[in-house]
Write a protein that holds these residues in place. Sequence first.
Motif, PDB file in Angstrom:
ATOM      1  N   ALA A 681      24.551  17.168  15.076  1.00 45.10           N
ATOM      2  CA  ALA A 681      24.590  15.757  14.688  1.00 45.10           C
ATOM      3  C   ALA A 681      24.167  14.893  15.876  1.00 45.10           C
ATOM      4  CB  ALA A 681      25.999  15.379  14.238  1.00 45.10           C
ATOM      5  N   LEU A 682      23.046  14.218  15.747  1.00 45.43           N
ATOM      6  CA  LEU A 682      22.524  13.382  16.819  1.00 45.43           C
ATOM      7  C   LEU A 682      22.129  12.019  16.284  1.00 45.43           C
ATOM      8  CD1 LEU A 682      20.206  15.962  18.607  1.00 45.43           C
ATOM      9  CD2 LEU A 682      22.328  15.051  19.512  1.00 45.43           C
ATOM     10  N   ALA A 683      22.299  11.016  17.110  1.00 44.47           N
ATOM     11  CA  ALA A 683      21.932   9.657  16.705  1.00 44.47           C
ATOM     12  C   ALA A 683      20.431   9.472  16.831  1.00 44.47           C
ATOM     13  CB  ALA A 683      22.673   8.641  17.571  1.00 44.47           C
ATOM     14  N   GLU A 684      19.933   8.400  16.226  1.00 41.80           N
ATOM     15  CA  GLU A 684      18.533   8.045  16.380  1.00 41.80           C
ATOM     16  C   GLU A 684      18.268   7.681  17.845  1.00 41.80           C
ATOM     17  OE1 GLU A 684      15.900   8.005  14.236  1.00 41.80           O
ATOM     18  OE2 GLU A 684      17.261   9.143  12.947  1.00 41.80           O
ATOM     19  N   PRO A 685      17.008   7.757  18.301  1.00 44.74           N
ATOM     20  CA  PRO A 685      16.710   7.381  19.682  1.00 44.74           C
ATOM     21  C   PRO A 685      17.117   5.931  19.929  1.00 44.74           C
ATOM     22  CG  PRO A 685      14.807   8.470  18.664  1.00 44.74           C
ATOM     23  CD  PRO A 685      15.810   8.210  17.571  1.00 44.74           C
ATOM     24  N   PRO A 686      17.618   5.638  21.112  1.00 46.81           N
ATOM     25  CA  PRO A 686      18.013   4.256  21.409  1.00 46.81           C
ATOM     26  C   PRO A 686      16.822   3.309  21.269  1.00 46.81           C
ATOM     27  CG  PRO A 686      18.786   5.781  23.106  1.00 46.81           C
ATOM     28  CD  PRO A 686      17.857   6.549  22.224  1.00 46.81           C
ATOM     29  N   GLU A 691      11.234   3.531  29.451  1.00 47.31           N
ATOM     30  CA  GLU A 691       9.945   4.222  29.473  1.00 47.31           C
ATOM     31  C   GLU A 691      10.004   5.496  30.304  1.00 47.31           C
ATOM     32  OE1 GLU A 691       6.951   3.643  27.883  1.00 47.31           O
ATOM     33  OE2 GLU A 691       8.227   2.317  26.698  1.00 47.31           O
ATOM     34  N   ALA A 692      10.795   5.489  31.366  1.00 44.48           N
ATOM     35  CA  ALA A 692      10.876   6.656  32.243  1.00 44.48           C
ATOM     36  C   ALA A 692      11.531   7.840  31.546  1.00 44.48           C
ATOM     37  CB  ALA A 692      11.655   6.297  33.511  1.00 44.48           C
ATOM     38  N   ASP A 693      12.270   7.565  30.471  1.00 41.53           N
ATOM     39  CA  ASP A 693      12.964   8.634  29.753  1.00 41.53           C
ATOM     40  C   ASP A 693      12.169   9.155  28.570  1.00 41.53           C
ATOM     41  OD1 ASP A 693      15.141   8.650  31.445  1.00 41.53           O
ATOM     42  OD2 ASP A 693      16.210   7.094  30.313  1.00 41.53           O
ATOM     43  N   ARG A 694      11.018   8.551  28.304  1.00 40.52           N
ATOM     44  CA  ARG A 694      10.147   9.041  27.233  1.00 40.52           C
ATOM     45  C   ARG A 694       9.262  10.146  27.816  1.00 40.52           C
ATOM     46  NH1 ARG A 694       9.635   5.435  22.755  1.00 40.52           N
ATOM     47  NH2 ARG A 694      10.907   3.556  23.066  1.00 40.52           N
ATOM     48  N   VAL A 695       9.536  11.369  27.439  1.00 39.44           N
ATOM     49  CA  VAL A 695       8.820  12.504  28.012  1.00 39.44           C
ATOM     50  C   VAL A 695       7.489  12.721  27.302  1.00 39.44           C
ATOM     51  CG1 VAL A 695       8.918  14.994  28.479  1.00 39.44           C
ATOM     52  CG2 VAL A 695      10.976  13.571  28.707  1.00 39.44           C
ATOM     53  N   LEU A 696       7.494  12.610  25.987  1.00 37.18           N
ATOM     54  CA  LEU A 696       6.279  12.860  25.205  1.00 37.18           C
ATOM     55  C   LEU A 696       6.328  12.049  23.929  1.00 37.18           C
ATOM     56  CD1 LEU A 696       4.565  16.244  24.470  1.00 37.18           C
ATOM     57  CD2 LEU A 696       5.308  14.837  22.560  1.00 37.18           C
ATOM     58  N   GLU A 697       5.208  11.406  23.611  1.00 36.65           N
ATOM     59  CA  GLU A 697       5.050  10.723  22.331  1.00 36.65           C
ATOM     60  C   GLU A 697       3.708  11.127  21.751  1.00 36.65           C
ATOM     61  OE1 GLU A 697       6.585   6.449  22.087  1.00 36.65           O
ATOM     62  OE2 GLU A 697       6.282   6.723  24.246  1.00 36.65           O
ATOM     63  N   GLY A 863      22.301  14.316  31.404  1.00 42.48           N
ATOM     64  CA  GLY A 863      21.468  14.024  30.244  1.00 42.48           C
ATOM     65  C   GLY A 863      20.843  15.288  29.697  1.00 42.48           C
ATOM     66  N   ARG A 864      20.259  15.185  28.510  1.00 38.39           N
ATOM     67  CA  ARG A 864      19.597  16.318  27.864  1.00 38.39           C
ATOM     68  C   ARG A 864      18.290  15.866  27.242  1.00 38.39           C
ATOM     69  NH1 ARG A 864      23.201  20.626  26.690  1.00 38.39           N
ATOM     70  NH2 ARG A 864      21.353  21.704  25.940  1.00 38.39           N
ATOM     71  N   LEU A 865      17.379  16.817  27.032  1.00 33.71           N
ATOM     72  CA  LEU A 865      16.136  16.531  26.327  1.00 33.71           C
ATOM     73  C   LEU A 865      16.373  16.632  24.826  1.00 33.71           C
ATOM     74  CD1 LEU A 865      13.569  18.518  28.495  1.00 33.71           C
ATOM     75  CD2 LEU A 865      14.083  16.062  28.579  1.00 33.71           C
ATOM     76  N   VAL A 866      15.850  15.658  24.099  1.00 36.23           N
ATOM     77  CA  VAL A 866      16.037  15.594  22.654  1.00 36.23           C
ATOM     78  C   VAL A 866      14.682  15.417  21.985  1.00 36.23           C
ATOM     79  CG1 VAL A 866      17.082  14.302  20.745  1.00 36.23           C
ATOM     80  CG2 VAL A 866      18.365  14.638  22.863  1.00 36.23           C
ATOM     81  N   TYR A 879      12.506  12.896  24.394  1.00 34.63           N
ATOM     82  CA  TYR A 879      13.016  11.949  25.370  1.00 34.63           C
ATOM     83  C   TYR A 879      14.264  12.495  26.048  1.00 34.63           C
ATOM     84  CZ  TYR A 879      16.605  10.621  21.926  1.00 34.63           C
ATOM     85  OH  TYR A 879      17.651  10.634  21.030  1.00 34.63           O
ATOM     86  N   ARG A 880      14.590  11.855  27.135  1.00 38.02           N
ATOM     87  CA  ARG A 880      15.803  12.201  27.873  1.00 38.02           C
ATOM     88  C   ARG A 880      16.944  11.353  27.360  1.00 38.02           C
ATOM     89  NH1 ARG A 880      16.419  12.057  34.476  1.00 38.02           N
ATOM     90  NH2 ARG A 880      18.569  12.803  34.589  1.00 38.02           N
ATOM     91  N   ASP A 881      17.982  11.996  26.875  1.00 41.53           N
ATOM     92  CA  ASP A 881      19.137  11.292  26.328  1.00 41.53           C
ATOM     93  C   ASP A 881      20.180  11.153  27.430  1.00 41.53           C
ATOM     94  OD1 ASP A 881      21.122  10.176  24.844  1.00 41.53           O
ATOM     95  OD2 ASP A 881      21.587  11.972  23.673  1.00 41.53           O
ATOM     96  N   ARG A 882      20.217   9.979  28.046  1.00 37.53           N
ATOM     97  CA  ARG A 882      21.170   9.764  29.139  1.00 37.53           C
ATOM     98  C   ARG A 882      22.584   9.561  28.619  1.00 37.53           C
ATOM     99  NH1 ARG A 882      19.076   8.987  34.198  1.00 37.53           N
ATOM    100  NH2 ARG A 882      16.809   8.718  34.330  1.00 37.53           N
ATOM    101  N   ALA A 883      22.725   9.217  27.341  1.00 35.12           N
ATOM    102  CA  ALA A 883      24.072   9.051  26.780  1.00 35.12           C
ATOM    103  C   ALA A 883      24.841  10.361  26.872  1.00 35.12           C
ATOM    104  CB  ALA A 883      23.984   8.582  25.334  1.00 35.12           C
ATOM    105  N   ASP A 884      24.095  11.457  26.843  1.00 36.28           N
ATOM    106  CA  ASP A 884      24.729  12.767  26.915  1.00 36.28           C
ATOM    107  C   ASP A 884      25.310  13.030  28.297  1.00 36.28           C
ATOM    108  OD1 ASP A 884      25.556  15.073  25.816  1.00 36.28           O
ATOM    109  OD2 ASP A 884      23.601  16.052  25.748  1.00 36.28           O
ATOM    110  N   ALA A 885      24.791  12.317  29.291  1.00 32.92           N
ATOM    111  CA  ALA A 885      25.255  12.541  30.658  1.00 32.92           C
ATOM    112  C   ALA A 885      26.726  12.195  30.795  1.00 32.92           C
ATOM    113  CB  ALA A 885      24.416  11.715  31.636  1.00 32.92           C
ATOM    114  N   ALA A 886      27.151  11.153  30.069  1.00 30.65           N
ATOM    115  CA  ALA A 886      28.550  10.731  30.144  1.00 30.65           C
ATOM    116  C   ALA A 886      29.495  11.770  29.564  1.00 30.65           C
ATOM    117  CB  ALA A 886      28.721   9.392  29.428  1.00 30.65           C
ATOM    118  N   GLU A 887      28.969  12.606  28.666  1.00 32.71           N
ATOM    119  CA  GLU A 887      29.808  13.607  28.017  1.00 32.71           C
ATOM    120  C   GLU A 887      29.868  14.910  28.800  1.00 32.71           C
ATOM    121  OE1 GLU A 887      28.246  14.093  24.148  1.00 32.71           O
ATOM    122  OE2 GLU A 887      28.240  11.953  23.685  1.00 32.71           O
TER     123      GLU A 887
END
Length: 888
Positions: A681-686, A691-697, A863-866, A879-887
């Motif tokens: 279960a993952l949320a939509e991208p913030p 921009e620095a956290d967008r790895v690939l589009e 953080g983790r890659l999502v 993208y890099r999910d920095r919200a995961d870093a807090a967990e």
Amino acid sequence: MAQVDSHLSTGLPGLDRVLKGLIPGDNIVWQVEADEDYRPFVEPYCRWARESGQRLIYFRFARHAPLVCPEADATVCTLDPQDGFEAFITNIHRRIEETGRGGYYVFDGLSDLAADWYSDQMLGNFFRLTCPYLFDMEAIAFFAILRNRHSVRATRPIGNTTQILLDVYHHRDRYYVHPLKVQHRYSPTMYMLHAWEGDDFQPVTESAKTSEVLTSTARPGPDAPRWQLGVWNRAFLEASQHLEALEMLDRPAAEAPAGPSAGHPADEVLRHLLRMAVSRDERILELCEQYIGIEDVLAIRNRMVGTGLIGGKSVGMLLARAVLRRADPDRWNVRLEPHDSFYIGSDVFYTFLVENGIWWVRERQKNPETFLDGAERARHRMLTGSFSDEIAREFQHVLDYFGQSPIIVRSSSLLEDNFGNSFAGKYESVFLANQGSPERRMEDFLAAVRTIYASAMSERALQYRARRGILDRDEQMALLVQRVSGALQGDLFYPPIAGVGFSFNPYRWSETIDPEAGMIRLVLGLGTRAVDRADDDYTRVAALNAPDRRPEADLAEVRQYAQRKVDALDLAANHLATLPLREVARRSPDLDLSRFASRDAETERRAKASGVTDAFPYILTFDPLFSDTTFVADMRDLLATLQKGYDWPVDVEFTVNFPSDGGHKINVVQCRPLQVQQSEALAEPPADLDEADRVLEARGAVIGQSRVGRIDRLIYVVPEEYVRLPIGKRYGLARLIGRLAHLDAGEAARAVMLIGPGRWGTTTPSLGVPVSFADINAVSVLCEVVAMGDGTAPDVSLGTHFLNELIEMDILYTALFPYQGGNRLNVSFLQTAPNSLEALCPDAAEWADAVRVIESDRLPDGGRLVLHADALKQEVLCYRDRADAAEQ
């Protein structure tokens, strides 16, 4: 044996004397004519608890007025039965556990639970789970149930489980109590009718008075219809009577069912029936109200074993047929193969757990920390569990109906095949050749049911639920029992065609393909080879707007990617078998391969040249089916109609048969909303993603099914470094990629993303990385960057050279065009993130500049890659999910 405790009381000393006192753990059930007849006994009980310093807990959940007044100083636990059986009973047991040993408990009238759960069986299960728990905790508990309102599915387990069962009569302003069961106590007058007089309860010794009181309330005999009906059957009887009344008014039954109509009574009846037997998912219910009518639900009831819901897979099959017939009844009534399925209600599953002592293990599976504890032992107990005589008789009725026709028993859980959860491949389905003596066939059937029940506690299913955050959801296992669609060919039974269809084609391997037209994957034989991806064989993939547009480049590739094995039921051996196509053709005297296969002229020529007389010159192309029948048009319209009905893309499982009178029949055996695969279960991208956290589009070239999930390992081949390598070194790099892709390949849910320049799998190293598919078949995502690093931009493959493998292995493909809008590769991130190449492959240091391996759980600052991939919108974002870093 426990002893009477003088410190315990019902609050009525006279009643205590009748019962010869209370024993720690006594559960006392009052059978009353009305809820208000329970209150006079609760009030003194609560008063005694307060005055004697006992902890008083009141479970409040019914629609009647509160039983416990504020002055009783009780702990009030308010519950909502509509939250589902599992949530309800879990909250009650948690409160009992927190209270500890002892305590006085008051439960609201239980009869409302049967109404809320639409099931006397589940009321009985609730009591069988709660009463022994209270007994073990040495608590005293009051329960009440309305007399003559329930079937034996509720009254029998309650009567068998409780320690004390009392009948209450309210006659001429006086209350009478008639003990029916008092465990471990006895007196010469205990089981006589007793009159409540002041502080005492006196035996009624006059026969005339006893008869007068006991006959003051209608008490049906054990064979009276109302006594047998209970909540479930009574609701269906009333619905049937309602439908008959409509017909007597000359209102066509078809007007009563589908489609809400401003509060008409028929709509309320339909909604009630749908929530009872079909679904409680609001989105599915909305669809059902549009397409399924009262008479449809009554037909479901007539083919049910037990009570409860029929589950997602059954609902999908029925709903699909209803949508098609509503859209064009003349066409689909002719084209669809009729079904005569049976449904095993979800209550049968719960009852099986309770009766076989497995419920408590299932309770522990709601905890994310312990959900696998005891699961293996529970599965073993389920595989050896027993069913009640009543359910066994209903199973026998199903088997008698099918005779020796092959059947399939399919999982149909409550969450399965709904919007958001597919559970694809997580639960079992079992084919039964259904041969042998009645005893053997029953034994096989019971084993199939147990196998599917046990799969609900498999590690694969539990991990899936845990990753999606639904361990605590009400997940019950219903079953769908279907006649296997097909025909007898010698001693084999199978359909000539089976497959899966998507109303949206996620595999656009050519610009001529219209994704909106849908696609199909076909096999000859049972659909298992189309549904369960095989690593040793292939299916025929066809775009429904251009079925002749194949991804293969020439006949050699067509031959390579053709189906070679067939799944069929071997009736002589009484089991499911996988056989070579050639053997199936030999054993099938009536199989006309010319309907589905193309002759292989090259094979015939070689055979003739070498003197071979028994060559098998057929390739399963299905080209004759596409060109000589209306099958493609039928499937395109079928899928489009279902997508319109669902207002969402769908995928279906189907079979096709060719009756002796000509034409073809399509059997829709399953339909569900097309799923976005989610590893958890993952949320939509913030919305404000840095921009620095967008790895690939990437935009415009997404091939594969939509998915959302974390990326555990990202492997990036640096274009500028790759082009500097000599040709020989490029082949060495390809082998390294194969090693990296397969590291930890056996770990569950491990996702690897591969990004590199040009074409993956090319035979020309100047155009890309020359890996074989075996090198990369363990990755989850394959990305081709349309830039070689030397200024050249080779044509992307769109996965065509690997398409069949990509489909079979469920790998997502995307192409990234660096110089087009909406496409971006964050080279800075890829170059500066820690490179784990040497840690994973210590002998690969020489490749460190050209190959970067980024481990998602080793990113600086956490953080983790999502990955979010949407095949419908043709968009991919990693993208890099920095919200995961807090967990972390």
